[in-house]
Design a protein around this motif. Structure first.
Motif, mmCIF file in Angstrom:
data_model
loop_
_atom_site.group_PDB
_atom_site.id
_atom_site.type_symbol
_atom_site.label_atom_id
_atom_site.label_comp_id
_atom_site.label_asym_id
_atom_site.label_seq_id
_atom_site.Cartn_x
_atom_site.Cartn_y
_atom_site.Cartn_z
ATOM 1 N N LYS A 163 0.829 -1.204 0.000
ATOM 2 C CA LYS A 163 0.000 0.000 0.000
ATOM 3 C C LYS A 163 0.864 1.256 0.000
ATOM 4 O O LYS A 163 0.511 2.268 -0.628
ATOM 5 N N GLU A 215 -6.187 4.737 4.878
ATOM 6 C CA GLU A 215 -6.100 3.280 4.789
ATOM 7 C C GLU A 215 -4.787 2.789 5.385
ATOM 8 O O GLU A 215 -4.754 1.786 6.102
ATOM 9 N N THR A 261 -4.996 2.899 9.158
ATOM 10 C CA THR A 261 -5.780 1.777 9.681
ATOM 11 C C THR A 261 -4.949 0.507 9.727
ATOM 12 O O THR A 261 -4.969 -0.237 10.717
#
Length: 411
Positions: free
Chosen positions: A195, A381, A384
């Protein structure tokens, strides 16, 4: 205090009645010190395991070192490391542990010891986790202070480390449970790395116009940062010479480089706060301002969410004629390059002229806002995932303490 039924008191703590406490050497068929010399380094060949290759209980060969066949033979004269063997470091730092993976042709570097377990007495994976547990690591720390400047774990001390030993089936059950959590951690770490790479690629494409968001077609313009904002340096001198400048009960934070480096996009707290006199000798910055470090850790931007003052190690971007978060991400994109142009002295720093003269590409304001929103969502994101990773690591630590001491039983 009475010992709970089914448990017994030992010299190193309370354990289940059917468990034993044994010195490490009784679980091993060999405890072998490393070859006390530096091998000849080569670009390929047999892997030499070094202290820096052991991280979080695992062998990390992303930056592997190698030696030739002659030195490999010398370093494996007593034993060649094989799958299931454990390696523990003796110093710099001491107490790092990992297991030799299957199929690896390797030898030991300096300052480490090979442990070959007796498979009829102990599970290698269980002993790995036991050595990584809080109690054993604390024993290593206490026992290792033998050097004048570097702590050293001596072989006799290592052999006598006390290990809680359940029966082999329970050892294997504990090892499996903890290995499952480690597998989850590894999966989270890989996902997080993926990511982060995706976000980095998105920044490169979106902030340079290589990829346009749907519905946006207008031309971009190139402007200097000094034309986009009024860039002001913090006050000098810094309020560090007198304690009367500080007041921990104050609501005005004094921003230090360390405050910025440990925060994300938003600065929500500082380690020190200023008295009215301290505020007088600093530059007050309005809540919601975009600031950037310009010395030591250069080019690190952050948006303030509290009342703060900045010293001459920062600049503030006032009167922004652009979307604040778009400029934040643009500065983040530029950050790795600032050090190439900064002034060097006792520490790296950027002058205001360099910053104001830096050119950036700007789409129309609606597109700036849309790009910042995409990147903010990616950051959310990531946050998290990072929070989940921290919680999973804490869960593993709790499980290790429960399972390795017998407080929680699996069988």
């Amino acid at each position: 205090m009475a010992v709970k039924m089914g448990y017994k008191e030992t010299e190193v703590g309370v354990i289940p009645e059917e468990w034993d406490v044994k010195p490490l050497q009784e679980l091993c068929i060999a405890v072998l010190d490393c070859h006390h010399s530096t091998p000849v380094w080569t670009k390929a060949g047999a892997v030499v395991i070094r202290n820096q290759n052991i991280r979080d209980g695992k062998l990390d060969l992303s930056e592997a070192s190698f030696t030739n066949d002659q030195h490999f033979a010398e370093r494996t004269r007593r034993a060649t490391p094989m799958f299931g063997d454990l390696v523990i470091t003796r110093e710099a730092p001491m107490g790092l542990v990992c297991m030799i993976p299957e199929g690896l042709r390797c030898c030991l570097g300096q300052r480490m010891v090979l442990l070959r377990l007796n498979c009829e007495e102990a599970s290698s994976t269980y002993v790995l986790y036991a050595l990584l547990g809080e109690d054993v690591q604390r024993s290593i720390s206490v026992a290792g202070g033998t050097g004048s400047t570097v702590s050293n774990l001596r072989i006799p001390v290592l052999k006598q480390l006390k290990i809680f030993v359940p029966g082999l089936p329970e050892q294997q059950a504990i090892a499996t449970a903890l290995s499952d959590v480690d597998a989850l951690l590894s999966a989270l770490e890989r996902l997080l790395a993926k990511k982060r790479d995706l976000k980095q690629g998105a920044m490169q494409q979106l902030l340079t116009g290589q990829i346009r968001l749907p519905g946006f077609y207008e031309e971009w313009v190139v402007k200097r940062l000094g034309d986009v904002a009024r860039i002001q340096r913090g006050a000098s001198p810094r309020p560090i010479d007198s304690p009367v400048w500080f007041d921990q009960n104050s609501s005005v934070g004094w921003v230090r480089i360390s405050d910025v480096t440990k925060s994300g996009m938003y600065l929500r707290e500082t380690t020190q706060r200023l008295s009215p006199l301290g505020v007088q000798y600093s530059r007050p910055v309005a809540r919601g301002s975009l600031i950037m470090s310009i010395c030591a850790t250069v080019g690190r931007p952050v948006v303030t969410e509290i009342d703060v003052c900045i010293h001459d190690g920062f600049v503030v971007f006032d009167d922004l004629q652009a979307d604040k978060l778009f400029i934040y991400y643009t500065l983040k994109w530029i950050e790795p390059n600032w050090s190439k142009h900064g002034q060097t002295g006792s520490q790296m720093n950027l002058n205001t002229g360099l910053i104001t003269g830096t050119e950036v590409s700007l789409p129309p304001l609606p597109e700036q806002t849309a790009i910042a929103a995409v990147l903010s969502d990616m950051d959310a994101e990531l946050a998290t995932l990072e929070h989940r990773l921290v919680k999973t690591r804490a869960l593993k630590q709790g499980m290790m303490q429960e399972l390795l001491t017998g407080r929680t039983r699996l069988l």
